[in-house]
Design a protein around this motif. Sequence first.
Motif, PDB file in Angstrom:
ATOM      1  N   ALA A   2       0.807  -1.323   0.194  1.00 32.52           N
ATOM      2  CA  ALA A   2      -0.044  -0.093  -0.051  1.00 32.52           C
ATOM      3  C   ALA A   2       0.833   1.162  -0.229  1.00 32.52           C
ATOM      4  N   GLY A   3       1.915   1.076   0.811  1.00 33.91           N
ATOM      5  CA  GLY A   3       2.822   2.390   0.770  1.00 33.91           C
ATOM      6  C   GLY A   3       3.619   2.594  -0.813  1.00 33.91           C
ATOM      7  N   LEU A   4       3.941   1.670  -1.084  1.00 32.87           N
ATOM      8  CA  LEU A   4       4.587   1.554  -2.674  1.00 32.87           C
ATOM      9  C   LEU A   4       3.357   2.499  -3.647  1.00 32.87           C
ATOM     10  N   ALA A   5       2.044   1.713  -3.419  1.00 28.69           N
ATOM     11  CA  ALA A   5       1.024   2.302  -4.232  1.00 28.69           C
ATOM     12  C   ALA A   5       0.988   3.798  -4.294  1.00 28.69           C
ATOM     13  N   LEU A  29       1.087   0.555 -12.009  1.00 28.41           N
ATOM     14  CA  LEU A  29      -0.154   0.863 -11.273  1.00 28.41           C
ATOM     15  C   LEU A  29      -1.191   0.031 -12.266  1.00 28.41           C
ATOM     16  N   ASN A  30      -0.830  -0.205 -13.536  1.00 32.78           N
ATOM     17  CA  ASN A  30      -1.990  -0.819 -14.518  1.00 32.78           C
ATOM     18  C   ASN A  30      -1.704  -2.319 -14.019  1.00 32.78           C
ATOM     19  N   GLN A  31      -0.708  -2.720 -13.906  1.00 32.78           N
ATOM     20  CA  GLN A  31      -0.493  -4.156 -13.567  1.00 32.78           C
ATOM     21  C   GLN A  31      -0.623  -4.439 -11.864  1.00 32.78           C
ATOM     22  N   ALA A  33      -2.961  -5.537 -10.020  1.00 31.87           N
ATOM     23  CA  ALA A  33      -3.768  -6.438  -9.454  1.00 31.87           C
ATOM     24  C   ALA A  33      -2.796  -7.764  -9.487  1.00 31.87           C
ATOM     25  N   ALA A  34      -2.078  -7.788 -10.417  1.00 31.80           N
ATOM     26  CA  ALA A  34      -1.036  -8.821 -10.630  1.00 31.80           C
ATOM     27  C   ALA A  34      -0.037  -9.045  -9.705  1.00 31.80           C
ATOM     28  N   LEU A  35       0.517  -7.640  -9.567  1.00 27.33           N
ATOM     29  CA  LEU A  35       1.626  -7.542  -8.795  1.00 27.33           C
ATOM     30  C   LEU A  35       1.189  -7.931  -7.156  1.00 27.33           C
ATOM     31  N   THR A  36       0.097  -7.408  -6.870  1.00 29.92           N
ATOM     32  CA  THR A  36      -0.145  -7.696  -5.281  1.00 29.92           C
ATOM     33  C   THR A  36      -0.665  -9.121  -5.240  1.00 29.92           C
ATOM     34  N   ARG A  37      -1.182  -9.864  -6.237  1.00 33.59           N
ATOM     35  CA  ARG A  37      -1.594 -11.175  -6.257  1.00 33.59           C
ATOM     36  C   ARG A  37      -0.245 -11.982  -5.923  1.00 33.59           C
ATOM     37  N   TYR A  38       0.862 -11.771  -6.647  1.00 33.07           N
ATOM     38  CA  TYR A  38       2.112 -12.152  -6.662  1.00 33.07           C
ATOM     39  C   TYR A  38       2.643 -12.160  -5.142  1.00 33.07           C
ATOM     40  N   ALA A  39       2.560 -10.769  -4.677  1.00 29.34           N
ATOM     41  CA  ALA A  39       3.246 -10.502  -3.364  1.00 29.34           C
ATOM     42  C   ALA A  39       2.403 -11.454  -2.118  1.00 29.34           C
TER      43      ALA A  39
END
Length: 109
Positions: A2-5, A29-31, A33-39
């Motif tokens: 969240a801090g990164l966003a 930012l457009n990706q 959802a995929a980035l947070t799913r991976y994390a």
Amino acid sequence: MAGLACWLKESLALISRKSDAATAINYTLNQWAALTRYAKDGLPEIDHNIAERGVAMYCMIGTCMLNGINPKVYLTHMLDRTADHPVNRVDELLPWVVADLLPRTGTLD
């Protein structure tokens, strides 16, 4: 995450929209959802290098088959030569160029 966003959005407001940095931030930012799913999950791959290598291998095998070359023989031929071969002459090692130097078989054995 969240801090990164938050940081990305704040940074985006401070730079030119046409800059390379803005392009990279917008892509991230457009990706999101995929980035947070991976994390969160950790199971998905962070990149698609495995798939790209598979596609490249499939293409190499298909190209060999189209040129009547055994892919294993071609790969051995390539590996025997690449260490000492000038990078600016890599086109000399393409399957259709070396086809006449290798046994003419399209099988995978």
